[in-house]
Design a protein around this motif. Structure first.
Motif, PDB file in Angstrom:
ATOM      1  N   ILE B  48       0.938  -1.219   0.005  1.00 58.54           N
ATOM      2  CA  ILE B  48      -0.108   0.063  -0.036  1.00 58.54           C
ATOM      3  C   ILE B  48       1.007   1.049  -0.017  1.00 58.54           C
ATOM      4  CG2 ILE B  48      -1.766   1.159   1.386  1.00 58.54           C
ATOM      5  CD1 ILE B  48      -2.877  -1.316   0.470  1.00 58.54           C
ATOM      6  N   TYR B  49       0.629   2.170  -1.045  1.00 64.35           N
ATOM      7  CA  TYR B  49       1.276   3.432  -0.678  1.00 64.35           C
ATOM      8  C   TYR B  49       0.357   4.455  -0.951  1.00 64.35           C
ATOM      9  CZ  TYR B  49      -0.041   3.861  -5.952  1.00 64.35           C
ATOM     10  OH  TYR B  49      -0.653   3.621  -7.103  1.00 64.35           O
ATOM     11  N   ASP B  50       0.666   5.841  -0.266  1.00 61.80           N
ATOM     12  CA  ASP B  50      -0.138   7.070  -0.117  1.00 61.80           C
ATOM     13  C   ASP B  50      -1.095   6.591   0.918  1.00 61.80           C
ATOM     14  OD1 ASP B  50       0.038   8.384  -3.636  1.00 61.80           O
ATOM     15  OD2 ASP B  50       1.302   8.276  -1.866  1.00 61.80           O
ATOM     16  N   ALA B  51      -1.010   5.833   1.814  1.00 62.54           N
ATOM     17  CA  ALA B  51      -1.852   5.432   2.807  1.00 62.54           C
ATOM     18  C   ALA B  51      -2.949   4.492   2.292  1.00 62.54           C
ATOM     19  CB  ALA B  51      -2.563   6.592   3.483  1.00 62.54           C
ATOM     20  N   SER B  52      -3.382   4.542   1.342  1.00 67.17           N
ATOM     21  CA  SER B  52      -4.841   3.625   0.778  1.00 67.17           C
ATOM     22  C   SER B  52      -4.646   3.001  -0.630  1.00 67.17           C
ATOM     23  CB  SER B  52      -6.032   4.676   1.013  1.00 67.17           C
ATOM     24  OG  SER B  52      -5.991   5.595   0.101  1.00 67.17           O
ATOM     25  N   ASN B  53      -3.614   3.586  -1.525  1.00 66.33           N
ATOM     26  CA  ASN B  53      -3.620   3.022  -2.916  1.00 66.33           C
ATOM     27  C   ASN B  53      -2.712   1.582  -2.983  1.00 66.33           C
ATOM     28  OD1 ASN B  53      -4.606   5.044  -3.837  1.00 66.33           O
ATOM     29  ND2 ASN B  53      -2.742   6.316  -3.808  1.00 66.33           N
ATOM     30  N   LEU B  54      -3.631   0.693  -3.445  1.00 69.79           N
ATOM     31  CA  LEU B  54      -3.259  -0.457  -3.647  1.00 69.79           C
ATOM     32  C   LEU B  54      -2.234  -0.860  -4.493  1.00 69.79           C
ATOM     33  CD1 LEU B  54      -3.661  -3.594  -2.115  1.00 69.79           C
ATOM     34  CD2 LEU B  54      -5.313  -3.814  -4.249  1.00 69.79           C
ATOM     35  N   GLU B  55      -1.047  -1.357  -4.435  1.00 71.86           N
ATOM     36  CA  GLU B  55       0.177  -1.259  -5.408  1.00 71.86           C
ATOM     37  C   GLU B  55      -0.107  -2.694  -6.474  1.00 71.86           C
ATOM     38  OE1 GLU B  55       2.659   0.031  -5.987  1.00 71.86           O
ATOM     39  OE2 GLU B  55       4.023  -1.260  -6.978  1.00 71.86           O
ATOM     40  N   THR B  56       0.247  -2.241  -7.634  1.00 71.40           N
ATOM     41  CA  THR B  56      -0.334  -3.104  -8.843  1.00 71.40           C
ATOM     42  C   THR B  56       0.150  -4.672  -8.461  1.00 71.40           C
ATOM     43  OG1 THR B  56       0.053  -1.382 -10.232  1.00 71.40           O
ATOM     44  CG2 THR B  56       0.118  -3.726 -10.982  1.00 71.40           C
ATOM     45  N   GLY B  57      -1.003  -5.442  -8.579  1.00 65.83           N
ATOM     46  CA  GLY B  57      -0.648  -6.864  -8.481  1.00 65.83           C
ATOM     47  C   GLY B  57      -0.937  -7.485  -6.927  1.00 65.83           C
ATOM     48  N   VAL B  58      -1.263  -6.668  -6.096  1.00 67.79           N
ATOM     49  CA  VAL B  58      -1.482  -6.945  -4.569  1.00 67.79           C
ATOM     50  C   VAL B  58      -2.858  -7.310  -4.610  1.00 67.79           C
ATOM     51  CG1 VAL B  58      -1.495  -6.211  -2.460  1.00 67.79           C
ATOM     52  CG2 VAL B  58       0.598  -5.580  -3.725  1.00 67.79           C
ATOM     53  N   PRO B  59      -3.073  -8.512  -3.828  1.00 67.29           N
ATOM     54  CA  PRO B  59      -4.703  -8.838  -3.769  1.00 67.29           C
ATOM     55  C   PRO B  59      -5.591  -7.780  -3.237  1.00 67.29           C
ATOM     56  CG  PRO B  59      -3.164 -10.763  -3.328  1.00 67.29           C
ATOM     57  CD  PRO B  59      -2.029  -9.255  -3.523  1.00 67.29           C
ATOM     58  N   SER B  60      -6.751  -7.793  -3.446  1.00 66.54           N
ATOM     59  CA  SER B  60      -7.488  -6.649  -3.032  1.00 66.54           C
ATOM     60  C   SER B  60      -8.180  -7.006  -1.486  1.00 66.54           C
ATOM     61  CB  SER B  60      -8.895  -6.694  -3.872  1.00 66.54           C
ATOM     62  OG  SER B  60      -9.625  -7.757  -3.943  1.00 66.54           O
ATOM     63  N   ARG B  61      -7.602  -7.985  -1.050  1.00 65.79           N
ATOM     64  CA  ARG B  61      -8.254  -8.354   0.486  1.00 65.79           C
ATOM     65  C   ARG B  61      -7.052  -7.462   1.367  1.00 65.79           C
ATOM     66  NH1 ARG B  61      -5.177 -12.992  -1.121  1.00 65.79           N
ATOM     67  NH2 ARG B  61      -3.425 -13.238   0.243  1.00 65.79           N
ATOM     68  N   PHE B  62      -6.138  -6.928   0.709  1.00 60.17           N
ATOM     69  CA  PHE B  62      -5.221  -5.666   1.362  1.00 60.17           C
ATOM     70  C   PHE B  62      -5.732  -4.308   1.156  1.00 60.17           C
ATOM     71  CE2 PHE B  62      -2.183  -8.730   2.745  1.00 60.17           C
ATOM     72  CZ  PHE B  62      -2.109  -9.687   1.742  1.00 60.17           C
ATOM     73  N   SER B  63      -6.070  -3.790   2.086  1.00 59.85           N
ATOM     74  CA  SER B  63      -6.366  -2.100   2.162  1.00 59.85           C
ATOM     75  C   SER B  63      -5.806  -1.417   3.207  1.00 59.85           C
ATOM     76  CB  SER B  63      -8.034  -2.173   1.999  1.00 59.85           C
ATOM     77  OG  SER B  63      -8.723  -2.717   3.631  1.00 59.85           O
ATOM     78  N   GLY B  64      -5.653  -0.119   3.025  1.00 57.37           N
ATOM     79  CA  GLY B  64      -5.391   0.898   3.729  1.00 57.37           C
ATOM     80  C   GLY B  64      -6.133   2.053   4.093  1.00 57.37           C
ATOM     81  N   SER B  65      -6.028   2.667   5.047  1.00 54.61           N
ATOM     82  CA  SER B  65      -6.762   3.838   5.258  1.00 54.61           C
ATOM     83  C   SER B  65      -6.188   4.888   6.329  1.00 54.61           C
ATOM     84  CB  SER B  65      -8.264   3.777   5.804  1.00 54.61           C
ATOM     85  OG  SER B  65      -8.286   3.051   6.860  1.00 54.61           O
TER      86      SER B  65
END
Lengths: 117, 107
Positions: B48-65
């Motif tokens: 995750i970058y910019d607190a909430s942006n999912l890096e390319t290729g990373v499963p969507s079960r991961f999230s940040g806020s």
């Protein structure tokens, strides 16, 4: 695909200088506006940012290490290097090279450097 | 230096569980926060970058806020391959600093 590979001695004596090189493949250290960083991790502990270099030679170091560290770049060989002098046992760590100064998307595999006599 | 703290330091959860890790910064860092996953013997991996942006290729079960000084990282449904240590890292200021890590394993 960018790849990074650290190389250098795995054992350094106390008070001597730790020297590591990171070879970059799949991309150029002097293109794309990228910065190139060193990060370390003592065994069983967390990550510590050491510093970065830009291909122009501009650097930024962690103040905790600034008096002992030098990062340089060799554009002709597509490498950048780390020198840490006056090492002690506290400098024993896995040393990683990585691309970027903020978001590290590409990392080397890491190399363990042990400081011991 | 900006100090980063993480909670908990370790957790054990069952496959399929929702897992949440918190990260706090000692001062406002806006959204300049990364989350990394590190498996034993491997380099960290940016999730995750910019607190909430999912890096390319990373499963969507991961999230940040989060933003400012308080951030959360969530695995919506824990999988066996998620066993790792997770680190937050701020890049609002130099020197860049990392949290102490949260070790996640399977119950």
């Amino acid at each position: 695909q960018v790849q990074l590979q650290e190389s250098g001695p795995g054992l350094v004596k106390p008070s001597e200088t730790l020297s590591l090189t990171c070879t970059v493949s799949g991309g150029s250290v002097s293109s794309g506006g990228f910065y190139w960083s060193w990060i370390r991790q003592p065994p069983g502990k967390g990550l510590e940012w050491i510093g970065y270099i830009y291909y122009s030679g501009s650097t930024n170091y962690n103040p905790s290490l600034k008096s002992r560290v030098t990062i340089s770049v060799d554009t002709s060989n597509n490498q950048f290097s780390l020198k840490l002098n006056s090492v002690t046992a506290a400098d024993t760590a896995v040393y990683y090279c990585a691309r970027g100064r903020s978001n590290h998307r590409y990392w080397g595999q890491g190399t363990l450097v042990t400081v011991s006599s | 230096d900006i100090q980063m703290t993480q909670s908990p330091s370790s957790l054990s959860a069952s496959v399929g569980d929702r897992v949440t890790i918190t990260c706090q910064a000692s001062q406002d860092i806006s959204n300049y926060l990364n989350w990394y996953q590190q498996k034993p013997g491997k380099a960290p991996k940016l999730l995750i970058y910019d607190a909430s942006n999912l890096e390319t290729g990373v499963p969507s079960r991961f999230s940040g806020s989060g933003s400012g000084t308080y951030f959360t990282f969530t695995i919506s449904s824990l999988q066996p391959e998620d066993i790792a240590t997770y680190y937050c890292q701020q890049y609002d200021n130099f020197p860049r600093t990392f949290g102490p890590g949260t070790k996640v394993d399977i119950k």
